[in-house]
Design a protein around this motif. Sequence first.
Motif, PDB file in Angstrom:
ATOM      1  N   GLU A  43       0.850  -1.193   0.000  1.00 34.93           N
ATOM      2  CA  GLU A  43       0.000   0.000   0.000  1.00 34.93           C
ATOM      3  C   GLU A  43       0.878   1.232   0.000  1.00 34.93           C
ATOM      4  O   GLU A  43       1.834   1.316   0.764  1.00 34.93           O
ATOM      5  N   VAL A  50      -2.748   0.731  -4.339  1.00 33.68           N
ATOM      6  CA  VAL A  50      -2.387  -0.568  -3.788  1.00 33.68           C
ATOM      7  C   VAL A  50      -1.806  -1.404  -4.928  1.00 33.68           C
ATOM      8  O   VAL A  50      -2.395  -1.477  -6.003  1.00 33.68           O
ATOM      9  N   ARG A  84     -12.829   0.146   1.960  1.00 37.31           N
ATOM     10  CA  ARG A  84     -12.000   0.322   3.173  1.00 37.31           C
ATOM     11  C   ARG A  84     -12.891   0.100   4.387  1.00 37.31           C
ATOM     12  O   ARG A  84     -13.889   0.797   4.566  1.00 37.31           O
TER      13      ARG A  84
END
Length: 362
Positions: A43, A50, A84
């Motif tokens: 990341e 990513v 996320r």
Amino acid sequence: MVIFWLFSLAALASSLPPWQAVNGQAGLPLRDWARIAELSVIESPKSGRVVLEGKGMPPILMLPGTPFALRGGQFLRLSSSLARAKNGALLLSAAGANELFLPLWPKEPKGWPRPPGAPRGPAPCKMERPVRKVFLDPGHGGTDLGTSRGGIDEKAIVLRFADLAAQELRASGFEVSQSRTKDVFLPLDIRNRLAMEWQADIFVSLHVNHSPSATAQGTETYILSPDATDDEARRLALLENSAAERKAKSKASAIQDILWDMEQTAYLQDSAFLAAFVQESLVGTALRWMTERGLQGEWRNRGVRQAPFFVLSRAPMPAILVELGYLSHKRDREFLQKDIFLQSLAKALAQGIKKYRDICVP
Ligand SMILES: [Zn+2]
């Protein structure tokens, strides 16, 4: 017995990561998918990107919060976003993971996680917008004859076919627009632009093939790819691209434009489904047409193939290019001049598009 069974079930359950809800679908942390796929996750907080890397694998680049990914330079739009979680972990749905990872291997790896009750096989197609407006693009026109044999020009056959297909599509409830309804020359980029301005839901470019081999015969349907399926597909793309690209541009730079153009790549999966339905419908109909008339021989299913066609590259919608048959083949040429044959194929094209709409649009 019962105790043993419970124990083994618990052991199995603990070896699988727990499923989590991701965008309303079952998913797993990206790190778990990557571990199973033997990829490492890097990341970059600075770029927000990513990167997934593994030995002998093309690098995969993803942007959290979006469904977009680059896999070895190939742009993908997954059916769900990389999400996320509250704890900061990245989550990816099973459908998204299948689309992203499964093409990396010749077949599904053993033990690949499937959420309970999930069907096996490829992810179903899913259009996010209705399919009402079909843009038909009869290739070539005017000074650009396309392929030509025995006084018969590709430009005339595809225009006649487009007119017939437009009637069939309208009868099935679609709105139809054509890049040309007359024998005029149209540059390739104008064709895309017309479709875009009209806000077409589907783009279908219509062509007729030719081959130095007199036995080459049948129908094939193309979707865009920077890499051609084979030499024949590459040759065809160069031919179709150069026919209307009359600018002082080199072929190499025209291909480069296609490679860098991301417009169509976001729709490739939908285009692949559309191509499959149309191809199947056209070939099935041509075969039936011959059988009904007691005609010998076959109508070859040349399949769905990929090549860097300029005319498909800038279409921000599912887009296919159909090569109806071969003008260089005696029997194909004879059939393609018959209205009754073109009429059947026109109906088949409409049926293929209808099937795509019925199956892929929620
Ligand atoms: Zn053509």
